[in-house]
Design a protein around this motif. Structure first.
Motif, mmCIF file in Angstrom:
data_model
loop_
_atom_site.group_PDB
_atom_site.id
_atom_site.type_symbol
_atom_site.label_atom_id
_atom_site.label_comp_id
_atom_site.label_asym_id
_atom_site.label_seq_id
_atom_site.Cartn_x
_atom_site.Cartn_y
_atom_site.Cartn_z
ATOM 1 N N ILE A 152 -9.467 -4.063 -0.945
ATOM 2 C CA ILE A 152 -8.907 -4.555 0.321
ATOM 3 C C ILE A 152 -9.650 -5.806 0.773
ATOM 4 C CG2 ILE A 152 -8.753 -4.049 2.805
ATOM 5 C CD1 ILE A 152 -7.944 -1.200 2.001
ATOM 6 N N MET A 192 0.849 -1.163 0.000
ATOM 7 C CA MET A 192 0.000 0.000 0.000
ATOM 8 C C MET A 192 0.898 1.230 0.000
ATOM 9 S SD MET A 192 -2.675 1.345 2.956
ATOM 10 C CE MET A 192 -3.830 0.046 2.675
ATOM 11 N N ARG A 236 -8.594 -8.837 -1.288
ATOM 12 C CA ARG A 236 -7.258 -9.308 -0.930
ATOM 13 C C ARG A 236 -7.235 -9.970 0.443
ATOM 14 N NH1 ARG A 236 -3.825 -5.313 -0.293
ATOM 15 N NH2 ARG A 236 -5.188 -3.610 -0.812
ATOM 16 N N ARG A 237 -8.094 -9.517 1.344
ATOM 17 C CA ARG A 237 -8.134 -10.087 2.694
ATOM 18 C C ARG A 237 -9.048 -11.296 2.779
ATOM 19 N NH1 ARG A 237 -6.286 -7.479 7.029
ATOM 20 N NH2 ARG A 237 -7.908 -8.352 8.331
ATOM 21 N N GLU A 250 -5.617 -2.057 6.831
ATOM 22 C CA GLU A 250 -6.539 -2.863 6.035
ATOM 23 C C GLU A 250 -7.528 -3.597 6.942
ATOM 24 O OE1 GLU A 250 -4.175 -5.281 3.428
ATOM 25 O OE2 GLU A 250 -3.846 -3.609 2.046
ATOM 26 N N ALA A 303 0.326 -1.172 7.097
ATOM 27 C CA ALA A 303 -0.619 -1.431 6.002
ATOM 28 C C ALA A 303 -1.608 -2.521 6.395
ATOM 29 C CB ALA A 303 0.136 -1.818 4.736
ATOM 30 N N ARG A 304 -1.117 -3.602 6.992
ATOM 31 C CA ARG A 304 -2.017 -4.692 7.422
ATOM 32 C C ARG A 304 -2.974 -4.225 8.499
ATOM 33 N NH1 ARG A 304 1.900 -9.341 8.901
ATOM 34 N NH2 ARG A 304 3.017 -7.500 9.409
ATOM 35 N N VAL A 333 -10.089 -1.084 7.979
ATOM 36 C CA VAL A 333 -11.009 -0.820 6.863
ATOM 37 C C VAL A 333 -12.024 -1.948 6.747
ATOM 38 C CG1 VAL A 333 -11.166 -0.661 4.338
ATOM 39 C CG2 VAL A 333 -9.459 0.691 5.571
#
Length: 120
Positions: A74, A1, A77-78, A52, A48-49, A55
């Protein structure tokens, strides 16, 4: 990110640096300093993790739109919104209700979105 994406997400979520900072484990002033960094530089992976994850939790609770392209990216990807985030958004506390809830609670939670005829 990148820092540019981080700040774009902050704008989408309508979060001030002071409100977003706890999700990252930094001070609001740190986020303000990050604005001076090159926008295409990468945010350290740890931050970043964490962001995320925040979020994803905001999307699960409806605080931000899960269908916004940046948020949806996001979530994809998660692997989607976490069980714990979804459970908290539905009113379960802590670990998703497993410790204090009953098996019936968890069974009902598992049926959300299922076909009611097949669920019987």
């Amino acid at each position: 990110m990148t820092y540019a994406r981080l700040f774009e997400l902050l704008d989408v979520a309508q979060l001030s640096p002071e409100r977003a900072a706890p999700a990252l484990g930094v001070a609001g002033m740190t986020l303000r300093r990050w604005r001076a960094l090159p926008p295409d530089a990468s945010v350290p992976e740890l931050y970043a993790r964490a962001f995320e994850g925040a979020v994803a939790e905001m999307a699960a609770s409806g605080e931000i739109a899960a269908d916004h392209p940046l948020v949806a990216d996001i979530l994809v990807r998660r692997g989607g919104v976490s069980f714990q985030a979804a459970a908290r958004a539905l009113g379960f506390e802590g670990d998703g209700g497993a410790a204090r809830g009953s098996e019936r609670d968890l069974e009902g939670l598992a049926r959300i979105g299922s076909d009611p005829v097949k669920a019987r």
